[in-house]
Design a protein around this motif. Sequence first.
Motif, PDB file in Angstrom:
ATOM      1  N   UNK A  46      -7.542   9.243  24.639  1.00 56.13           N
ATOM      2  CA  UNK A  46      -8.219   9.289  23.184  1.00 56.13           C
ATOM      3  C   UNK A  46      -7.622   8.748  22.494  1.00 56.13           C
ATOM      4  N   UNK A  47      -6.218   9.115  22.808  1.00 54.44           N
ATOM      5  CA  UNK A  47      -5.026   8.167  21.741  1.00 54.44           C
ATOM      6  C   UNK A  47      -4.711   7.490  22.479  1.00 54.44           C
ATOM      7  N   UNK A  50      -6.586  -3.305  15.204  1.00 54.17           N
ATOM      8  CA  UNK A  50      -7.883  -3.254  14.141  1.00 54.17           C
ATOM      9  C   UNK A  50      -8.772  -2.063  13.890  1.00 54.17           C
ATOM     10  N   UNK A  51      -9.671  -1.845  13.026  1.00 58.26           N
ATOM     11  CA  UNK A  51     -10.663  -0.824  12.683  1.00 58.26           C
ATOM     12  C   UNK A  51     -11.021  -1.107  14.620  1.00 58.26           C
ATOM     13  N   UNK A  52     -12.270   0.669  14.930  1.00 55.05           N
ATOM     14  CA  UNK A  52     -12.452   0.705  15.729  1.00 55.05           C
ATOM     15  C   UNK A  52     -14.020   1.680  15.729  1.00 55.05           C
ATOM     16  N   UNK A  83      -5.904   6.101  12.607  1.00 55.75           N
ATOM     17  CA  UNK A  83      -5.973   4.422  13.208  1.00 55.75           C
ATOM     18  C   UNK A  83      -7.157   4.664  12.510  1.00 55.75           C
ATOM     19  N   UNK A  84      -8.125   3.643  11.754  1.00 58.98           N
ATOM     20  CA  UNK A  84      -9.245   3.237  11.062  1.00 58.98           C
ATOM     21  C   UNK A  84     -10.171   3.311  11.867  1.00 58.98           C
ATOM     22  N   UNK A 128     -13.121  12.669   8.132  1.00 59.87           N
ATOM     23  CA  UNK A 128     -12.961  12.192   7.185  1.00 59.87           C
ATOM     24  C   UNK A 128     -14.592  11.892   6.159  1.00 59.87           C
ATOM     25  N   UNK A 129     -14.566  11.886   4.673  1.00 63.01           N
ATOM     26  CA  UNK A 129     -15.845  12.280   4.131  1.00 63.01           C
ATOM     27  C   UNK A 129     -16.195  10.478   4.030  1.00 63.01           C
TER      28      UNK A 129
END
Length: 178
Positions: free
Chosen positions: A56-57, A65-67, A90-91, A119-120
């Motif tokens: 996964x990493x 970018x984000x995923x 990573x975002x 992450x909240x």
Amino acid sequence: MTKHILFIHGAGGEGYAYDSKLADSLQRVLGTEYEVNIPYMPKPNAPEYGLWRDEISRQLTAYEGSVILVGHSLGASMLLKYLSEEAVKHPIDGLFLAATPYWDMDEYKLREDFPNHLSKDLPIFLYQCKDDDTVPFDHLAMYTDKLPQATARIFDEGGHQFNDDLSAMARDIQNLED
């Protein structure tokens, strides 16, 4: 700009093949604005968290970018474990978990306070079919109890493989930006 989806499949010798149909369904509904990637995870017949964590990493580092993260069955629980135990820089735009088992086996078990390590701001969606013969329906309630901010989608039928149709998940992914 193309939006990237990393789809982590479930366990078993046929897990990748079965879940490729789910990923294809997602791609069909989402269209060319999205790219769904479903890598073959290591040792799916005898999955080890450490090997899946490392893959996964590795997959995440391939994205600039984000995923958006999607997981089915064991893949869903591995993503949840990964996000709650690793220092993820990573975002991530959203977490979409289908037929997620709630493990009591040490290899896959979440720490008791796992929600505190997510992450909240992370949108979380949970999907479960009442007629799933692999993951008991009451596992969904365990997750919704721990993750009250998550959106849960319940389907009367579709089995463990959601009748190879993740169109409801695709709509939720598309609505992330609304």
